[in-house]
Design a protein around this motif. Sequence first.
Motif, PDB file in Angstrom:
ATOM      1  N   LYS A 152       0.835  -1.208   0.000  1.00 30.72           N
ATOM      2  CA  LYS A 152       0.000   0.000   0.000  1.00 30.72           C
ATOM      3  C   LYS A 152       0.863   1.248   0.000  1.00 30.72           C
ATOM      4  O   LYS A 152       0.539   2.260  -0.600  1.00 30.72           O
ATOM      5  N   SER A 156       1.202   2.246  -6.339  1.00 33.47           N
ATOM      6  CA  SER A 156      -0.038   1.500  -6.477  1.00 33.47           C
ATOM      7  C   SER A 156      -0.112   0.746  -7.786  1.00 33.47           C
ATOM      8  O   SER A 156      -0.666  -0.338  -7.860  1.00 33.47           O
ATOM      9  N   CYS A 160      -1.036  -3.107  -8.187  1.00 32.14           N
ATOM     10  CA  CYS A 160      -2.174  -3.639  -8.919  1.00 32.14           C
ATOM     11  C   CYS A 160      -1.753  -4.611 -10.005  1.00 32.14           C
ATOM     12  O   CYS A 160      -2.453  -5.563 -10.281  1.00 32.14           O
ATOM     13  N   GLN A 169      -7.740   3.716 -16.217  1.00 34.25           N
ATOM     14  CA  GLN A 169      -6.835   4.802 -15.905  1.00 34.25           C
ATOM     15  C   GLN A 169      -7.081   5.956 -16.856  1.00 34.25           C
ATOM     16  O   GLN A 169      -7.587   5.777 -17.958  1.00 34.25           O
ATOM     17  N   PHE A 193      -5.508   9.293 -12.751  1.00 41.39           N
ATOM     18  CA  PHE A 193      -6.131   8.331 -11.845  1.00 41.39           C
ATOM     19  C   PHE A 193      -5.933   6.893 -12.328  1.00 41.39           C
ATOM     20  O   PHE A 193      -5.968   6.621 -13.529  1.00 41.39           O
ATOM     21  N   TYR A 194      -5.735   6.005 -11.335  1.00 39.64           N
ATOM     22  CA  TYR A 194      -5.678   4.566 -11.589  1.00 39.64           C
ATOM     23  C   TYR A 194      -6.767   3.899 -10.761  1.00 39.64           C
ATOM     24  O   TYR A 194      -6.809   4.060  -9.529  1.00 39.64           O
ATOM     25  N   ILE A 204      -9.764   0.435  -5.329  1.00 39.95           N
ATOM     26  CA  ILE A 204      -9.146   1.676  -4.868  1.00 39.95           C
ATOM     27  C   ILE A 204      -8.882   2.568  -6.073  1.00 39.95           C
ATOM     28  O   ILE A 204      -8.544   2.084  -7.164  1.00 39.95           O
ATOM     29  N   ASN A 206      -6.552   5.655  -7.092  1.00 43.29           N
ATOM     30  CA  ASN A 206      -5.364   6.431  -6.718  1.00 43.29           C
ATOM     31  C   ASN A 206      -5.135   7.550  -7.716  1.00 43.29           C
ATOM     32  O   ASN A 206      -5.363   7.378  -8.921  1.00 43.29           O
ATOM     33  N   SER A 207      -4.628   8.679  -7.212  1.00 45.39           N
ATOM     34  CA  SER A 207      -4.326   9.809  -8.093  1.00 45.39           C
ATOM     35  C   SER A 207      -2.856  10.183  -7.975  1.00 45.39           C
ATOM     36  O   SER A 207      -2.264  10.105  -6.892  1.00 45.39           O
ATOM     37  N   TYR A 208      -2.288  10.600  -9.125  1.00 42.59           N
ATOM     38  CA  TYR A 208      -0.878  10.980  -9.206  1.00 42.59           C
ATOM     39  C   TYR A 208      -0.751  12.265 -10.007  1.00 42.59           C
ATOM     40  O   TYR A 208      -1.666  12.681 -10.715  1.00 42.59           O
ATOM     41  N   SER A 217       1.590   8.876  -3.790  1.00 43.13           N
ATOM     42  CA  SER A 217       0.247   9.095  -4.311  1.00 43.13           C
ATOM     43  C   SER A 217      -0.308  10.398  -3.751  1.00 43.13           C
ATOM     44  O   SER A 217      -0.098  10.741  -2.588  1.00 43.13           O
ATOM     45  N   CYS A 220      -6.136   8.827  -2.385  1.00 47.31           N
ATOM     46  CA  CYS A 220      -6.763   7.568  -2.760  1.00 47.31           C
ATOM     47  C   CYS A 220      -8.193   7.528  -2.242  1.00 47.31           C
ATOM     48  O   CYS A 220      -8.511   8.116  -1.201  1.00 47.31           O
TER      49      CYS A 220
END
Length: 1491
Positions: A152, A156, A160, A169, A193-194, A204, A206-208, A217, A220
Motif C-alpha cells: 500500500k 499502487s 495492482c 486509468q 487516476f488509476y 481503490i 489512486n491519483s498521481y 500518491s 486515494c
Amino acid sequence: MSEVRKFTKRLSKPGTAAELRQSVSEAVRSSFVLEKTKVVEPLDYENVILQRRVQIYSDPLRDLLIFPIEDVSISVIGRQRRTVQSTVPEDALKKAQSLFVKECIKTYSSDWFVVNYKYEEYSGDFRMLPCKSFRPDKIPSHVFEIDEDFEKDEDSSSLCSQKGGVIKQGWLHKANVNSTITVTMKVFKRRYFYLSQLTDGSYILNSYKDEKISKESKGCIFLDACNDVVQCPKMRRYAFELKTIDKYSHYLAAETEQEMEEWLVTLRKIIQSNTESLVQEKKDAVESVQDDESSTPGKSENILESLERSMHPELMKYGRETDQLNKLSRNDGRQNIFSFDPEVQRLDFSGIEPDVKPFEEKCSRRFLVCCQDFSLNLLAQLSDRAEEGPTNVEPFFLSLALFDLKSNCKISADFHVDLNPPSVRDMLLDNSEPRAEGVQGHCPGQSLVHGVPESCLRYIKRGVFSVTNPHAEIFLVARVEKVLQGSIAHCVEPYMKNSDPGKAAQKVHKVAKQVCSRLGQYRMPFGWAARPVFKDSQGTLDADGKFSPLYKQDSGKLSNEDMMKLLAEYKKPEKTKQQVIPAQLNIIIKDIPLDFTNCFTASYIPIKPFEKGAEDIAVEVEELVPEVAKYCYPFTVYKNHLYVYPLHLKYENQKVFAKARNIAVCVEFRDSDEADARPLKCIYGKPGGPLLTTNAYAAVLHHNQSPEFYDEIKIELPIHLHQKHHLLFTFYHVSCEINTKATSKKQDTVETQVGFAWAPLLKDGRIVTLERHLPVSSSLPPGYLGLADTDSRKQPSMDAKWVDGAKPLFKIRIHLDSTIYTQDMHLHKFFHYCQLVQAGAKEVPGELVKYLKCLHAMEIQVMIQFLPVILMQLFRVLTNVTQEDEVAVNCTMVLLHIVSKCHEEGLDHYLRSFIKYVFRAEKPSAKQAKMTHEILVLSMATILKQSADFLAINKLLKYSWFFFEALAKSMAMYLLEENKIKLPRGQRFPESYQHALHSLLLAIIPHVTIRYNEIPEESRNVNFSLANFLKRCLTFMDRGFVFNLINDYISGFSPKDPKLLVEYKFEFLQTICNHEHYIPLNLPMTFSKPKLQRVQDTNLEYSLTDEYCKHHFLVGMLLREASVALQDNYDIRYTAISVLKNLLIKHAFDNRYQHKNQQAKIAQLYLPLFGVLLENLQRVAGHEALTSCPASSPASRDEFICSFPSPSSRSSLIADKDPACGAALPNGHAIKREDSKGSLNSEGATSSPDQSENIRRSSMRSSVSHCSRLDQFEIRTLLMCYLYIVKMISEDTLLAYWNKFSPQELINVLMLLEVCLFHFRYVGKRNIASSCMRPPGSSERRLAVSPPASCRVQDAWLSKHTAAERKSQTMPALRSRAGVRLQHLGSLETSFTLNHNAGTSEADIVHQALLEGNIATEVCLTVLDTISFFTQSFKTQLLSNDGHNPLMKKVFDIHLAFLKNGQSEAALKHVFASLRAFISKDTCGFCKSKI
C-alpha cells in the motif's frame, strides 16, 4: 603429576623467548581442550559384502549398495588434427635413428589414452552434477498478508499489476474540498487516476501528478466506502460526485463527455457489486445466529452430519477431509527446499577446475594478408590481350614479414609474393638457370604436394600470419626486389623522374628484357614500405591502415637491424628523410572469416576444410616466437625447418680474385663433402618455381665488396641428420654488363666463382644455431668438412686455399624451427645415453644418475616444448629401474623439477593434459620388475623422509597432485590392461604396494599436522591431493584398506587443532565424501546384532555409536567430526556445517537416486544428525525463538525453557534467570549444564569421575572460546538439512525413531519443528528491503557470508539486536517501538539467500522476497507433514488425561505457531485443513483439555 608430565611433554625444544612463550601458551590451552574423538576401526568392507551377498542382492534398493560394473575403462581417442592428413611423414619412424627423434615422432602420431570413470560427473561438488536443473524453471509466487501494508505504501500501479491489475486509468480533475472553500472551477486540479482491484476484492482509486506514477500518491479513494455516483454538471462541465457511506463526497470531472460516461459506468458497476456483497454478508450473519439458537446445547453432533444440514453445501468438502487426502493435497506441487539455498541460487562455478583439454597447436592472434596489386608510375601495354591493360614494364617481387619494434626483432618468416601479370612473367622464361636443377625438366601439374597439384602453389597471394603477443608496435614490412641490373640509385631513377612516362617506360622495358634474359635468376633490392598491424594490445586489427609510401632501399641499410631503425623513423614522419618512389601497393589485412578454406600450413600440408581443385589458396607464414617460456607450448605436430640468414661478407681485403664486386651467395644443403656430392632438394623455392629446389640465391648489391644481406632461406630438414650434413655457400661475381656486340661465349660467363664457405649442421650430435663466422676458401677440395676446425686451418694444405688468411669473413645466422630436434645439450646427452643403454651398452654405475641430475639445468622453454616426450622418457626410465633406488629417486626429482617449473610459469594446465591424455604406464622390460605406480610411491616416500632437502620436500608437497594423478592412472591402466580388474579387490595389488601406500601416508601426515604453519600452501595442497587420490583408490583397491588409510590420516588431527588444520580435515572429508559411489560405500542397510546387544540397545543405527560409525564409516566419521565442530568457534562450525549441507544438496539433486524410496534410504543414513541437533537444541533455537514462545503464562514459558536439553553454562541469559532450569525434568532425568557431544543423558543425575572431568574440560573450553552461540546462517543451514531428512525419510523409520524417546524428549522433537517455523518465517518485503539497503558491515549477514575474525564482533552484534528483555552490555534496554522493531529485524538478517552487492535493485528485492516466501511455504508444508504423522502415531498419548498433557499442548502450540508466524495463502489452506483434522479427531477430548 600426570598432568604436569603431559604439560612438559608438550613443550618444544628451547629456542627464543617468543617461541618458548608460544609453546607454553599452546600447552596450557590444550589442557582445556576436548579429548580426541574416539578412533573407530572401519569395517572390512570386502568381507562384509561377501558375507551379506544374499541380503544385498535381494534388497529392492540394491543399487544403493552395489558398485556398478565397468565403472572404469580405457578409451583410445583419435588425435584431432586440423590438417587433412598427419603432419608426420609416412616413413618417418623408419628413417629416424635417434631415440629422441623416434620418441617425438611417436608422440605426434599416437592417439590419446584416457581412463574413463563412468560416473565421474558425480564425483565432485553438487555443482558438477550432470543435471543442471537445481533451480525450478518457474519459481511459484506466494501471497502473504504481511506484504499488504508494504504494498500500500509502495507504488499502487505496481501493486495492482501484481494483484488484481489496473481496471481503468486516465486524466480527471479533482476538487480539493474542505470546510473553508466552496467548490468552484478554481479548486479543481488535474490528476492522473488509476482504478485498481486489491487482493481482497476491494477497489481503490489512486491519483498521481502524471502518468509516470511518482512514488507518492496524491490521494486515494476506497470504493467499498462509496454507495453512489451521480453527475453534477452545475459544479463543472463533465463533473460527477462519488458519495460515501459517511455522507462525504468526492468531486471529479472528466475532460470529455465520452470519458465521463466510461468512468460513470465502471464506477456504478463496482458500487453495485459492493452493495450486493454487503447485503449477502448481513443475511448470512442473521442465518448463522438463528442456526446457533436452534441447536440443542447439550447434544453433540458429528461435524459431517451438521454440515449436511448446513445452508452452505460448499462446506461439505471440509467434512470429507481425511489425513490421507490432506497429505496428498500437500504433496501437490512441492519444491525441493535446497532449490532456494543461496549457493544453489548463485551456482558459483569459480572454484571448479575447467575441463582438461588435450594438447593443441598454439592458438595465436591470426589474420589474413591478401596481396592484390603493385604498380609504379611507368606502365605500358605489354600484352596483346586487351583485358590485361597497362602493366609494369619489368618484373618486381615482394616479400612480406612482421617486425616487432618493441622487442626489436623480426617475428615472422618471409612471405614471398609474385604479383606480376603473365606478360611480365614471360620476360623471365627465356632465362636459362644452369644451377637450378629443380626447375629443369619440370612439367607443370604432374607432381603432387600432399595430394594437391604443385602448379596450384606457384603463385599464392594470400598469407595467414600469427602473432602471440599483439600490440600497436608491430609492423608489416614489404620489401620490393627486381632483377639484378646495376646500382639501386640507377635502377630507381627512371621511376622518380617527372619526364615523359611513355618514353621512359619503353626505354626501361627494352633494357629490362635484356637483363631478364641474362640475369633473370638474380635479384637486387629496390624499395620498402611498411604499415602498422594492430591498433592495441588486445589484437584489434588496424584494417583501415595503409602502407607508407614506397621508400628507396639504401644499399647501406639492408639488415634487419637497419630496418628496425627505419621503422622507428617511420613512426616519426618529421624525421624521415627517405626518398619516395611513386607506387601503389594494394595489400589488404583482415580477420580470418569463419568459413575460411583452402589453406596450407607452413610445411604445405592442406588444412581442413580443403576443397580439391581450389585455385585461391592461402598459406600460413611461420611465426618466429621469442624463446621465452610464457610464449612456449608443447609441440603436437611434426615440423622440421631450418632458416638460414646470410648476414655479411667482408671481401674488401681479399687478394685472391681479381673481380669480386657484384657478389651473389648461393646456398645449398648437402649430406656429403665428396667431389661428386650433389645438393639435396630441400630448399623452399620462390614463387613461379618448384616448391622445393636445390639452391637459393641472396639479393646482389652492385659494386659492393662487403655486402650485407637480408635474405631468408627456408630448408626442410631430413628426418635423420648425421655429421656430414652441412650448408655450403658458394660466392659468385656476377657480371652486370650488357654488351650486345659480345660473342655468345663471353655472354655465357655471367658468374664467376669467388669462394666457398661451409657450416656443418651438427656439433656433438646436436644442431648449433648461434651466429657463426666462417672462413672462406677459394677452392672446394674433397673432404673439405675436415678443414673446418681452427687447427686444420693453421696447417698448410695443398687442397685448401683460404681467402685473407682464413679469417672469419662470412657471417651467418641459423634459426631452427623443429619439433624433432633439440639444441639443449643436457637433454640431448640424456636421450643419447638412454639410446646406448637400449642398444645393449653396459651401464656404468652412477652414469645415469649424472645425466638425470644434469637435466635440472635444462632450459625452461625446451622443457615445455618437448614436455610430453621428456616426461614419458622419465617415467620409462623410472619403470625400468632394476635395483638402484638412487636412480628412481633422482628420476622423481627431475619430474618434480619439471612440474615445479611449469607451475612457476603458470603452465600447469599442460601437465594436466599430459596426465589425462598422454601418460601411459608401460610394462617394465625386466621380469619381476615393479610397475610405475609401485616405484613412484616408494620414491615419493623416500624423498619425504629425507630431512636434509626441505626444498624438494616442500615442492613435492606443493605439487603432489601431479604424482598422485600419475599413480591413479598407472593403477587404472595396470588393472585394465592386465585384466586384474576382474579379480577380487584384495588380490588386485600386491601386499607390498599396500605397505608402500601406508608408508607414504605416514610420511605425509607430519608435514600436514606439524609443519602446517611453516608451509601453509604446501600442506593444504598435499591434503587435497591425497584426498583425491584416496577417493580414486576406493574405486580400484580393497575398500576396507582405503578406509583404514583414511582413518589413520584423520587420526592425525585432534580437537585442539587450530582453525587451519580443521579446515584441512573437513576439506579432506568433503573430497572423500564426494566419491561418485559414496552411498554404496556407506552400506545403507540394516546390520543384525547379537541377542544380548539387541536387548540393551535396539536402535544403534539412530545415534553416533561406535557400531554405527563402523558400519557406515564415511558418514559416521563426517557426522562425528561435525558434532565436535559445533562445540568450537564460528569459523570451524561454519566449515563443518557447509560441508554437511553441500553433501545433502548433492544427494537431493543426484538424478540416480530420485525415487522416494532411494531418498528415504539415503536420509536414514543421516538420522544421527537429529540427535546432534537435539543436543544443541537451545543453541539452534536461538534467543529470538525463546522470547517468541507462544505460551501465555510465565509457568508455561518456564516449561518451554526447561524442555531444552543440555544448555550451555552461559548460552542463555533467560535460562539463567530461572533456577528451575537446572533441576530434574518431570521424567526424573537431569539436564547437564555443558556442551556435551554425547547423546541425551538418560542415566540419571549421577555421573562417573571421567564424565565429570570431560564436563569440566568441555565447559572450560566453551567459556574460553566465547563462541557457543550459533548465528542465523548456521541455524538456518542446520535446520534446512534437518527438514530435508525429515521430509525424505520413511514414516516407518521416523516412527521407530520417535518410539525410543520419552514423552519429555518427544516434546524436544516437537520443539525442533516449532523452531523451524520460527527461523524460516516470512518477514515481509518491507523488512527484506530494509535489510538489503542496510550497509553490509552493520548486519549479521555480513558475519554469515564472511566468517568473523573475532567472536567479539558477533557478541557486539548480538547485544545490539536482542529484544527489550535482553540487556545490552553498554546501553539500557530499548523500550520504545523502535527497539521492538530492531528486535524484529534481528531475525530478518536470516534472509541469507540474497547476494549482497554494493547496490541492490528493486528486482533483487522482489526476487529475494520470492525465494524467502517459497522457503517459508516449503518449511510450513514439511512441518505439517511431520506433525500430522506425529498426531496419527501418538493419538493415545495425546488423548491421555482427557488431552490435558504437555504433549497435546505442544502439538496445539505448533498449530498456533503456523498462524502466528504468518504463512502464505497456499500454505494457510493446508494449515487450516490440518487444524480441522486435528480438532475433529476427538472434539470432546479437545474441548475438555485446558490448552
